[in-house]
Design an enzyme around this catalytic site. Structure first.
Site, PDB file in Angstrom:
ATOM      1  N   ARG A 124       0.844  -1.196   0.000  1.00  0.00           N
ATOM      2  CA  ARG A 124       0.000   0.000   0.000  1.00  0.00           C
ATOM      3  C   ARG A 124       0.878   1.244   0.000  1.00  0.00           C
ATOM      4  O   ARG A 124       1.983   1.234   0.523  1.00  0.00           O
ATOM      5  CB  ARG A 124      -0.896  -0.005   1.238  1.00  0.00           C
ATOM      6  N   LYS A 189       3.631 -10.439  10.362  1.00  0.00           N
ATOM      7  CA  LYS A 189       2.876 -10.379   9.099  1.00  0.00           C
ATOM      8  C   LYS A 189       3.202 -11.594   8.211  1.00  0.00           C
ATOM      9  O   LYS A 189       4.356 -11.847   7.874  1.00  0.00           O
ATOM     10  CB  LYS A 189       3.234  -9.073   8.375  1.00  0.00           C
ATOM     11  N   ARG A 324      -2.262   0.450  14.512  1.00  0.00           N
ATOM     12  CA  ARG A 324      -1.218  -0.193  15.326  1.00  0.00           C
ATOM     13  C   ARG A 324      -1.793  -0.500  16.709  1.00  0.00           C
ATOM     14  O   ARG A 324      -2.665   0.228  17.184  1.00  0.00           O
ATOM     15  CB  ARG A 324      -0.001   0.736  15.513  1.00  0.00           C
TER      16      ARG A 324
HETATM   17  P1  ATP Z   1      -0.629  -0.668   7.137  1.00  0.00           P
HETATM   18  O1  ATP Z   1      -1.234  -1.616   6.155  1.00  0.00           O
HETATM   19  O2  ATP Z   1      -1.207  -0.780   8.483  1.00  0.00           O
HETATM   20  O3  ATP Z   1      -0.565   0.732   6.651  1.00  0.00           O
HETATM   21  P2  ATP Z   1       1.959  -2.023   6.779  1.00  0.00           P
HETATM   22  O4  ATP Z   1       3.245  -1.603   7.413  1.00  0.00           O
HETATM   23  O5  ATP Z   1       1.593  -3.448   6.907  1.00  0.00           O
HETATM   24  O6  ATP Z   1       0.886  -1.071   7.386  1.00  0.00           O
HETATM   25  P3  ATP Z   1       1.581  -2.248   3.959  1.00  0.00           P
HETATM   26  O7  ATP Z   1       1.666  -1.222   2.898  1.00  0.00           O
HETATM   27  O8  ATP Z   1       0.270  -2.915   4.202  1.00  0.00           O
HETATM   28  O9  ATP Z   1       2.090  -1.614   5.292  1.00  0.00           O
HETATM   29  O10 ATP Z   1       2.645  -3.378   3.589  1.00  0.00           O
HETATM   30  C1  ATP Z   1       3.925  -3.065   3.163  1.00  0.00           C
HETATM   31  C2  ATP Z   1       4.870  -3.391   4.312  1.00  0.00           C
HETATM   32  O11 ATP Z   1       4.871  -4.809   4.537  1.00  0.00           O
HETATM   33  C3  ATP Z   1       6.327  -3.065   4.016  1.00  0.00           C
HETATM   34  O12 ATP Z   1       6.594  -1.723   4.328  1.00  0.00           O
HETATM   35  C4  ATP Z   1       7.065  -4.044   4.937  1.00  0.00           C
HETATM   36  O13 ATP Z   1       7.135  -3.538   6.247  1.00  0.00           O
HETATM   37  C5  ATP Z   1       6.144  -5.237   4.984  1.00  0.00           C
HETATM   38  N1  ATP Z   1       6.577  -6.318   4.078  1.00  0.00           N
HETATM   39  C6  ATP Z   1       7.172  -6.254   2.879  1.00  0.00           C
HETATM   40  N2  ATP Z   1       7.390  -7.470   2.362  1.00  0.00           N
HETATM   41  C7  ATP Z   1       6.920  -8.349   3.289  1.00  0.00           C
HETATM   42  C8  ATP Z   1       6.839  -9.753   3.347  1.00  0.00           C
HETATM   43  N3  ATP Z   1       7.266 -10.537   2.369  1.00  0.00           N
HETATM   44  N4  ATP Z   1       6.290 -10.297   4.457  1.00  0.00           N
HETATM   45  C9  ATP Z   1       5.833  -9.547   5.467  1.00  0.00           C
HETATM   46  N5  ATP Z   1       5.872  -8.209   5.468  1.00  0.00           N
HETATM   47  C10 ATP Z   1       6.402  -7.626   4.388  1.00  0.00           C
HETATM   48  C1  BTN Z   2       0.514  -4.867   1.673  1.00  0.00           C
HETATM   49  O1  BTN Z   2       0.622  -5.563   2.684  1.00  0.00           O
HETATM   50  O2  BTN Z   2       0.658  -3.659   1.639  1.00  0.00           O
HETATM   51  C2  BTN Z   2       0.134  -5.471   0.385  1.00  0.00           C
HETATM   52  C3  BTN Z   2       1.162  -6.386  -0.224  1.00  0.00           C
HETATM   53  C4  BTN Z   2       0.624  -6.955  -1.496  1.00  0.00           C
HETATM   54  C5  BTN Z   2       1.622  -7.787  -2.221  1.00  0.00           C
HETATM   55  C6  BTN Z   2       1.008  -8.444  -3.430  1.00  0.00           C
HETATM   56  S1  BTN Z   2       2.089  -9.647  -4.146  1.00  0.00           S
HETATM   57  C7  BTN Z   2       1.036  -9.762  -5.536  1.00  0.00           C
HETATM   58  C8  BTN Z   2       0.599  -8.349  -5.869  1.00  0.00           C
HETATM   59  N1  BTN Z   2       1.575  -7.670  -6.682  1.00  0.00           N
HETATM   60  C9  BTN Z   2       2.132  -6.646  -6.053  1.00  0.00           C
HETATM   61  O3  BTN Z   2       3.016  -5.919  -6.531  1.00  0.00           O
HETATM   62  N2  BTN Z   2       1.602  -6.510  -4.832  1.00  0.00           N
HETATM   63  C10 BTN Z   2       0.612  -7.521  -4.573  1.00  0.00           C
END
Ligand code: ATP
Ligand code: BTN
Length: 327
Positions: A124, A189, A324
Site C-alpha cells: 500500500r 505479518k 497499530r
Molecule cells: P498498514 O497496512 O497498516 O498501513 P503495513 O506496514 O503493513 O501497514 P503495507 O503497505 O500494508 O504496510 O505493507 C507493506 C509493508 O509490509 C512493508 O513496508 C514491509 O514492512 C512489509 N513487508 C514487505 N514485504 C513483506 C513480506 N514478504 N512479508 C511480510 N511483510 C512484508
Molecule cells: C501490503 O501488505 O501492503 C500489500 C502487499 C501486497 C503484495 C502483493 S504480491 C502480488 C501483488 N503484486 C504486487 O506488486 N503486490 C501484490
C-alpha cells in the site's frame, strides 16, 4: 529470466544432482552454455545452485514450480469458466502492475497473473513487498464490477476474509486479520493484500486484487522487511504445495468477487469479526506524523474502522490511516 534459463530451472527443480554433461545433452548446448545459464539463475534472490565436481549441479532444496494446469485443477468448474486468462510468469515487476497494463476494463470475468518472483512487488501507498524466487505466492486477479467506486471500498476487507479462510483450510490455526487486510500470526505479518480500483465513479469499475503470501521465505530476505514477519513454513508442520495454495486462493477470490457484486460487503462482516486481532482494544491510528488513540469498536457497513476516540465516535478509512496496537 529467459526461456532457456527457465527450462534449465525446471530440469533442476527436483533438487537432485544433474551433471553438466547430461544437461548439455538434454538442451543441445555446450557445458559452457549450461554453466552460463546457471550463473544467471543464481543471480535471482532465492535461487541457490550447488555445483560439485564429479556430481554436477543441484538446487539447495527442491522447488515446486507453478503450473497453470495444477492451479486450475483446484478451481471449481463454474468459477473456472469465469476466469478468462491465467498467466504464470517466472519473473515480473509486479503482478498487479502487469494486470493494470494488460487488462481491458471492459472485459467480463476475471484475469489472473501469478509469478515465481516479483522484482518490484508493491504494498500500500508505494511501499515495497519483498519476495524471493519460488518460495512465496504473488498473485493478482483483475475483476470487473458493475458497482461504483464507493461500493468497492469494502472489497479489500472481503478479500482479507477470503485469504484467511483459505489459510484455515490449509491447516493454519493461529492467524488473524489486522485491519484493513494484513494477515498476521502472533503479531507477525504473513500475508498482505493490495486492492487497486479504477473506472467510472458511478461504475463500472475494475479491481486488481493482489495477494502476497510468505510460504517458505528464507531468513536472508528478512533484512529487507522492516516489521516482524513470518511464513507458513514456520507455522505449519505440513506445508501445502504452492500450486494448491494459488488454486485455492483463486477459487476463493473468484467466489468472493461474484458474491461481492451481488451482495456487497455485508455477508463478510461476521466472519471478519472472528479473525480481527484488534477489535475491542485500545489502538493507535497513524496519519503521517499524527497519531490518534481510542477504542476500536467495530467496522462500518463500508469496511471503515469505527473508533471511539478523543473527538467521539468516528469512522476511518484505510486510505488515510494505519492501525497499530496501543503498546
Ligand atoms: P498498514 O497496512 O497498516 O498501513 P503495513 O506496514 O503493513 O501497514 P503495507 O503497505 O500494508 O504496510 O505493507 C507493506 C509493508 O509490509 C512493508 O513496508 C514491509 O514492512 C512489509 N513487508 C514487505 N514485504 C513483506 C513480506 N514478504 N512479508 C511480510 N511483510 C512484508
Ligand atoms: C501490503 O501488505 O501492503 C500489500 C502487499 C501486497 C503484495 C502483493 S504480491 C502480488 C501483488 N503484486 C504486487 O506488486 N503486490 C501484490
Amino acid at each position: 529470466m529467459n526461456e532457456e534459463e527457465y527450462a534449465l530451472l525446471r530440469a533442476l527443480a527436483d533438487g537432485g544432482f544433474h551433471s553438466g554433461e547430461a544437461l548439455a545433452e538434454q538442451f543441445c548446448v555446450t557445458r559452457a552454455a549450461i554453466w552460463k545459464r546457471i550463473q544467471h539463475l543464481s543471480a535471482f534472490p532465492g535461487i541457490h545452485i550447488e555445483s560439485v565436481r564429479g556430481k554436477g549441479h543441484r538446487l539447495e532444496a527442491p522447488l515446486e514450480l507453478l503450473a497453470e494446469d495444477a492451479i486450475r485443477r483446484r478451481i471449481q468448474p463454474e468459477l473456472q469458466a469465469r476466469l478468462a486468462d491465467l498467466k504464470v510468469m517466472p519473473v515480473i515487476s509486479s503482478t498487479n502492475a502487469f494486470l493494470a497494463e494488460q487488462c481491458s476494463p471492459y472485459l467480463h470475468g476475471g484475469q489472473a497473473c501469478v509469478a515465481e518472483y516479483q522484482s518490484a512487488g508493491r504494498g500500500r501507498r508505494g511501499r515495497q513487498w519483498v519476495s524471493v524466487f519460488g518460495r512465496n505466492v504473488s498473485l493478482s486477479l483483475a475483476w470487473r464490477f458493475d458497482l461504483s467506486m464507493a461500493d468497492l471500498a469494502g472489497l479489500s476487507i472481503a478479500v482479507g476474509v477470503t485469504v484467511a479462510d483459505v489459510l484455515a483450510d490449509a491447516g493454519l490455526k493461529e492467524h488473524g486479520l489486522k485491519w484493513p487486510n494484513d494477515v498476521h500470526v502472533n503479531g507477525k505479518k504473513l500475508a498482505g493484500i493490495l486492492v487497486e480500483a479504477s473506472g467510472e465513479m458511478d461504475g463500472p469499475c475494475q479491481a486488481i486484487i493482489g495477494v502476497g503470501l510468505n510460504v517458505d521465505l528464507p531468513a536472508s530476505a528478512a533484512g529487507q522487511i522492516d516489521q516482524p514477519w513470518t511464513d507458513l513454513a514456520s507455522c505449519l508442520e505440513t506445508l501445502p504445495g504452492r500450486n494448491r495454495l494459488v488454486g485455492d486462493l483463486l477459487d476463493g477470490l473468484l467466489q468472493t468477487c461474484v458474491r461481492y457484486q451481488q451482495r456487497g460487503l455485508h455477508p463478510f462482516l461476521e466472519t471478519w469479526k472472528a479473525y480481527d486481532v484488534y477489535m475491542g482494544q485500545e489502538v493507535k491510528l497513524l496519519m503521517g506524523k499524527d497519531t490518534i488513540t481510542g477504542v476500536y469498536t467495530g467496522l462500518s457497513e463500508q469496511g471503515g474502522l469505527v473508533l471511539d476516540g478523543p473527538g467521539g465516535r468516528q469512522t476511518w478509512y484505510s486510505g488515510e490511516v494505519s492501525l497499530r496496537g496501543k503498546t
